[in-house]
Design an enzyme around this catalytic site. Structure first.
Site, PDB file in Angstrom:
ATOM      1  N   GLY A  13       0.787  -1.237   0.000  1.00 22.74           N
ATOM      2  CA  GLY A  13       0.000   0.000   0.000  1.00 22.74           C
ATOM      3  C   GLY A  13       0.813   1.277   0.000  1.00 22.74           C
ATOM      4  N   ASN A  15       1.268   3.039  -2.690  1.00 27.14           N
ATOM      5  CA  ASN A  15       0.428   3.930  -3.502  1.00 27.14           C
ATOM      6  C   ASN A  15      -0.769   4.418  -2.702  1.00 27.14           C
ATOM      7  OD1 ASN A  15       1.229   4.300  -6.478  1.00 27.14           O
ATOM      8  ND2 ASN A  15       1.678   2.138  -6.082  1.00 27.14           N
ATOM      9  N   ARG A  65     -16.018 -15.413  -8.574  1.00 28.95           N
ATOM     10  CA  ARG A  65     -15.565 -14.043  -8.817  1.00 28.95           C
ATOM     11  C   ARG A  65     -16.720 -13.053  -8.655  1.00 28.95           C
ATOM     12  NH1 ARG A  65     -12.363 -12.626 -14.218  1.00 28.95           N
ATOM     13  NH2 ARG A  65     -10.913 -14.065 -13.261  1.00 28.95           N
ATOM     14  N   MET A  90      -4.662  -7.314  -6.620  1.00 21.47           N
ATOM     15  CA  MET A  90      -4.213  -8.411  -7.466  1.00 21.47           C
ATOM     16  C   MET A  90      -5.358  -9.327  -7.907  1.00 21.47           C
ATOM     17  SD  MET A  90      -1.100  -7.620  -7.598  1.00 21.47           S
ATOM     18  CE  MET A  90      -0.174  -9.018  -8.211  1.00 21.47           C
ATOM     19  N   LEU A  93     -11.313  -7.744 -12.105  1.00 19.36           N
ATOM     20  CA  LEU A  93     -12.698  -7.452 -11.739  1.00 19.36           C
ATOM     21  C   LEU A  93     -13.656  -7.909 -12.849  1.00 19.36           C
ATOM     22  CD1 LEU A  93     -11.972  -3.949 -10.253  1.00 19.36           C
ATOM     23  CD2 LEU A  93     -12.760  -5.959  -8.974  1.00 19.36           C
ATOM     24  N   ASN A 107      -6.745   2.124 -12.476  1.00 18.08           N
ATOM     25  CA  ASN A 107      -5.652   1.263 -11.986  1.00 18.08           C
ATOM     26  C   ASN A 107      -4.302   1.914 -12.267  1.00 18.08           C
ATOM     27  OD1 ASN A 107      -4.472  -1.274 -11.046  1.00 18.08           O
ATOM     28  ND2 ASN A 107      -3.911  -1.650 -13.179  1.00 18.08           N
ATOM     29  N   HIS A 109      -0.315   0.778 -13.058  1.00 17.11           N
ATOM     30  CA  HIS A 109       0.475  -0.387 -13.485  1.00 17.11           C
ATOM     31  C   HIS A 109       1.930   0.050 -13.672  1.00 17.11           C
ATOM     32  CE1 HIS A 109       1.252  -4.263 -15.297  1.00 17.11           C
ATOM     33  NE2 HIS A 109       1.974  -3.626 -16.206  1.00 17.11           N
TER      34      HIS A 109
HETATM   35  C1  GRF Z   1       2.558  -1.121  -7.704  1.00 20.08           C
HETATM   36  O1  GRF Z   1       3.756  -1.345  -8.397  1.00 20.08           O
HETATM   37  C2  GRF Z   1       1.419  -0.958  -8.668  1.00 20.08           C
HETATM   38  O2  GRF Z   1       1.791  -0.340  -9.854  1.00 20.08           O
HETATM   39  C3  GRF Z   1       1.015  -2.377  -8.934  1.00 20.08           C
HETATM   40  O3  GRF Z   1       1.127  -3.010  -7.684  1.00 20.08           O
HETATM   41  C4  GRF Z   1       2.125  -2.357  -6.912  1.00 20.08           C
HETATM   42  C5  GRF Z   1       1.517  -1.988  -5.597  1.00 20.08           C
HETATM   43  O4  GRF Z   1       2.475  -1.453  -4.725  1.00 20.08           O
HETATM   44  N1  GRF Z   1      -0.305  -2.456  -9.504  1.00 20.08           N
HETATM   45  P1  GRF Z   1       2.036  -0.774  -3.368  1.00 20.08           P
HETATM   46  O5  GRF Z   1       1.234  -1.834  -2.599  1.00 20.08           O
HETATM   47  O6  GRF Z   1       1.215   0.421  -3.683  1.00 20.08           O
HETATM   48  O7  GRF Z   1       3.316  -0.445  -2.676  1.00 20.08           O
END
Ligand code: GRF
Length: 213
Positions: A13, A15, A65, A90, A93, A107, A109
């Site tokens: 987390g 981000n 799902r 992960m 959806l 999202n 990426h």
């Molecule tokens: C990030 O690299 C994001 O781009 C990918 O998963 C990772 C999550 O990292 N989808 P964090 O949990 O936010 O540190």
């Protein structure tokens, strides 16, 4: 009332932490209404609790799902969520989920899509020997990292890089890019111009700054 964002996570987390920084306080453009993880041990849940944000674990184990997605939808709606940010979530959806939040699921990426979709994007790029990689924020559709691109941030891959160094450089870019895009999205500043998403009417790409990791 400010627009309400729900954040879905599965892991550390970082981000999420960047989003919490951007969307806390009276001047923030939106509020984070709930953080949901499909993994009970996701450290991001603790970050949410520390920030005073409702943190919910919803297991996907032994569920279809669609049943899992219906639980997500109910919890997000119960917290008044209008926009959904996937920050290291992960799971793919289902259309049921995407229909509940049409055009409002975003999202991040860790590659310059459409290159290197799927798992371990940083390692895919590293092994491919690319000289530039980065991060992409995109709308979510039913595919794997295939939704319409909103904004990208580029970072160099240096010759002496380890995979860890490259990951850290991409992650620092993610932390700038994602809050910037979410703030624009909730403020109605996204538009589609000639098939490309624009922010304030212009294509958005961030460039790496030499003083960053
Ligand atoms: C990030 O690299 C994001 O781009 C990918 O998963 C990772 C999550 O990292 N989808 P964090 O949990 O936010 O540190």
């Amino acid at each position: 009332m400010k627009p309400c964002i729900g954040v879905l996570i599965s892991g550390s987390g970082t981000n999420l932490a960047a989003l919490i920084d951007a969307f806390s306080g009276d001047d923030a453009k939106a509020a984070i209404g709930v953080v949901i993880s499909n993994r009970a041990d996701a450290y991001g849940l603790q970050r949410a609790v520390a920030a005073g944000i409702p943190a919910v674990h919803i297991s996907n184990a032994k569920k279809s799902r669609v049943d899992f997605d219906r639980e997500l939808i109910a919890t997000l709606q119960a917290h008044g969520v209008e926009w959904v940010a996937l920050a290291g979530f992960m799971r793919i959806l289902s259309p049921v989920f995407l229909e509940a939040f049409t055009g409002r699921v975003i999202n991040i990426h860790p590659s310059l899509l459409p290159s290197f979709p799927g798992l371990d994007a940083q390692e895919q790029a590293f092994k491919a020997g690319v000289k530039i990689t980065g991060a992409t924020v995109h709308f979510v559709d039913a595919g794997l990292d295939t939704g319409r691109i909103i904004a990208q941030g580029a970072v160099p891959r240096f010759e002496a890089d380890t995979i860890e160094a490259l990951r850290a450089r991409i992650l620092a870019m993610e932390h700038e890019l994602f809050p910037m895009v979410m703030a624009a999205a909730v403020s109605g500043r996204l538009s589609v111009e000639a098939g490309c998403v624009a922010i304030d009417g212009a294509a958005q790409a961030l460039a790496w700054q030499p003083d960053k990791p």
